[in-house]
Every structure is written in C-alpha cells, then in structure tokens.
Scaffold this motif. Structure first.
Motif, PDB file in Angstrom:
ATOM      1  N   ALA A   1       0.823  -1.212   0.000  1.00  0.00           N
ATOM      2  CA  ALA A   1       0.000   0.000   0.000  1.00  0.00           C
ATOM      3  C   ALA A   1       0.856   1.262   0.000  1.00  0.00           C
ATOM      4  N   ASP A   2       1.993   1.224   0.675  1.00  0.00           N
ATOM      5  CA  ASP A   2       2.857   2.395   0.741  1.00  0.00           C
ATOM      6  C   ASP A   2       3.634   2.636  -0.554  1.00  0.00           C
ATOM      7  N   GLU A   3       3.640   1.703  -1.463  1.00  0.00           N
ATOM      8  CA  GLU A   3       4.379   1.823  -2.726  1.00  0.00           C
ATOM      9  C   GLU A   3       3.489   2.141  -3.922  1.00  0.00           C
ATOM     10  N   GLU A   4       2.177   2.096  -3.736  1.00  0.00           N
ATOM     11  CA  GLU A   4       1.260   2.240  -4.867  1.00  0.00           C
ATOM     12  C   GLU A   4       1.405   3.569  -5.591  1.00  0.00           C
ATOM     13  N   ALA A   5       1.587   4.658  -4.869  1.00  0.00           N
ATOM     14  CA  ALA A   5       1.731   5.966  -5.513  1.00  0.00           C
ATOM     15  C   ALA A   5       2.986   6.007  -6.378  1.00  0.00           C
ATOM     16  N   ARG A   6       4.075   5.431  -5.894  1.00  0.00           N
ATOM     17  CA  ARG A   6       5.320   5.416  -6.671  1.00  0.00           C
ATOM     18  C   ARG A   6       5.189   4.539  -7.915  1.00  0.00           C
ATOM     19  N   VAL A   7       4.439   3.445  -7.803  1.00  0.00           N
ATOM     20  CA  VAL A   7       4.220   2.572  -8.957  1.00  0.00           C
ATOM     21  C   VAL A   7       3.391   3.302 -10.012  1.00  0.00           C
ATOM     22  N   ARG A   8       2.368   4.021  -9.596  1.00  0.00           N
ATOM     23  CA  ARG A   8       1.570   4.794 -10.556  1.00  0.00           C
ATOM     24  C   ARG A   8       2.429   5.852 -11.243  1.00  0.00           C
ATOM     25  N   LEU A   9       3.297   6.507 -10.482  1.00  0.00           N
ATOM     26  CA  LEU A   9       4.200   7.501 -11.049  1.00  0.00           C
ATOM     27  C   LEU A   9       5.129   6.852 -12.066  1.00  0.00           C
ATOM     28  N   ALA A  10       5.713   5.716 -11.708  1.00  0.00           N
ATOM     29  CA  ALA A  10       6.611   5.003 -12.614  1.00  0.00           C
ATOM     30  C   ALA A  10       5.905   4.641 -13.915  1.00  0.00           C
ATOM     31  N   ALA A  11       4.677   4.166 -13.822  1.00  0.00           N
ATOM     32  CA  ALA A  11       3.906   3.819 -15.020  1.00  0.00           C
ATOM     33  C   ALA A  11       3.642   5.059 -15.863  1.00  0.00           C
ATOM     34  N   GLY A  12       3.326   6.157 -15.220  1.00  0.00           N
ATOM     35  CA  GLY A  12       3.056   7.389 -15.939  1.00  0.00           C
ATOM     36  C   GLY A  12       4.284   7.981 -16.615  1.00  0.00           C
ATOM     37  N   LEU A  13       5.448   7.762 -16.033  1.00  0.00           N
ATOM     38  CA  LEU A  13       6.683   8.299 -16.591  1.00  0.00           C
ATOM     39  C   LEU A  13       7.333   7.396 -17.635  1.00  0.00           C
ATOM     40  N   CYS A  14       6.852   6.179 -17.759  1.00  0.00           N
ATOM     41  CA  CYS A  14       7.432   5.238 -18.721  1.00  0.00           C
ATOM     42  C   CYS A  14       7.231   5.770 -20.144  1.00  0.00           C
ATOM     43  N   PRO A  15       8.332   6.067 -20.862  1.00  0.00           N
ATOM     44  CA  PRO A  15       8.178   6.664 -22.189  1.00  0.00           C
ATOM     45  C   PRO A  15       7.551   5.734 -23.227  1.00  0.00           C
ATOM     46  N   SER A  16       7.651   4.433 -23.005  1.00  0.00           N
ATOM     47  CA  SER A  16       7.082   3.500 -23.983  1.00  0.00           C
ATOM     48  C   SER A  16       5.739   2.930 -23.540  1.00  0.00           C
ATOM     49  N   ARG A  17       5.282   3.354 -22.364  1.00  0.00           N
ATOM     50  CA  ARG A  17       4.013   2.862 -21.799  1.00  0.00           C
ATOM     51  C   ARG A  17       4.016   1.342 -21.658  1.00  0.00           C
ATOM     52  N   ALA A  18       5.159   0.805 -21.249  1.00  0.00           N
ATOM     53  CA  ALA A  18       5.309  -0.643 -21.085  1.00  0.00           C
ATOM     54  C   ALA A  18       4.695  -1.144 -19.786  1.00  0.00           C
ATOM     55  N   ILE A  19       4.441  -0.245 -18.849  1.00  0.00           N
ATOM     56  CA  ILE A  19       3.896  -0.638 -17.536  1.00  0.00           C
ATOM     57  C   ILE A  19       2.434  -0.212 -17.479  1.00  0.00           C
ATOM     58  N   THR A  20       1.590  -1.150 -17.099  1.00  0.00           N
ATOM     59  CA  THR A  20       0.172  -0.870 -16.939  1.00  0.00           C
ATOM     60  C   THR A  20      -0.235  -1.203 -15.517  1.00  0.00           C
ATOM     61  N   VAL A  21      -0.959  -0.273 -14.899  1.00  0.00           N
ATOM     62  CA  VAL A  21      -1.495  -0.482 -13.561  1.00  0.00           C
ATOM     63  C   VAL A  21      -2.976  -0.793 -13.717  1.00  0.00           C
ATOM     64  N   HIS A  22      -3.377  -1.939 -13.192  1.00  0.00           N
ATOM     65  CA  HIS A  22      -4.767  -2.376 -13.234  1.00  0.00           C
ATOM     66  C   HIS A  22      -5.339  -2.205 -11.833  1.00  0.00           C
ATOM     67  N   GLU A  23      -6.350  -1.402 -11.713  1.00  0.00           N
ATOM     68  CA  GLU A  23      -7.012  -1.219 -10.418  1.00  0.00           C
ATOM     69  C   GLU A  23      -8.062  -2.296 -10.259  1.00  0.00           C
ATOM     70  N   ASP A  24      -7.785  -3.268  -9.393  1.00  0.00           N
ATOM     71  CA  ASP A  24      -8.717  -4.381  -9.191  1.00  0.00           C
ATOM     72  C   ASP A  24      -9.748  -4.065  -8.122  1.00  0.00           C
TER      73      ASP A  24
END
Length: 63
Positions: free
Chosen positions: A40-63
């Motif tokens: 839970a404490d890492e979720e914001a950083r993971v969303r940021l990482a996905a947003g900054l990925c220049p190739s959009r290789a990371i997708t965050v799925h909100e379950d």
C-alpha cells in the motif's frame, strides 16, 4: 492493484526502477522486470513510474 509489464514495448529508460526500486528492476538487456507486487505504501510510486514510462510498457490495473 495489479501490474503488468510488456518487455516487448520497454525501451530500457529505467524510470520504473528510479521511482519504485522495490517493485521494478531491469534485466541484463535493460528491460523491465517485476520484483514484487507493491504494498500500500508503494502504490503511488508505482503509478508515477507507469506514468513516466516513455514506452508505456507498464500498466497499472485497479482491481
């Protein structure tokens, strides 16, 4: 939260590792690898990482 990483799209920019090193790493070719599911404490950083990925290789799925 569930994360997928598409190594076929990854360009090795490393933004994921810089922003969430507990969750992401890079293999010998510089491509993204998932280390763990974020806590839970890492979720914001993971969303940021996905947003900054220049190739959009990371997708965050909100379950």
């Amino acid at each position: 939260m569930r994360i997928t990483a598409d190594t076929g799209r990854c360009v090795g920019a490393g933004q994921c590792v810089l922003n969430a090193p507990e969750v992401f790493d890079q293999d010998d070719d510089g491509l993204v690898t998932l280390l763990a599911h974020p806590g839970a404490d890492e979720e914001a950083r993971v969303r940021l990482a996905a947003g900054l990925c220049p190739s959009r290789a990371i997708t965050v799925h909100e379950d």
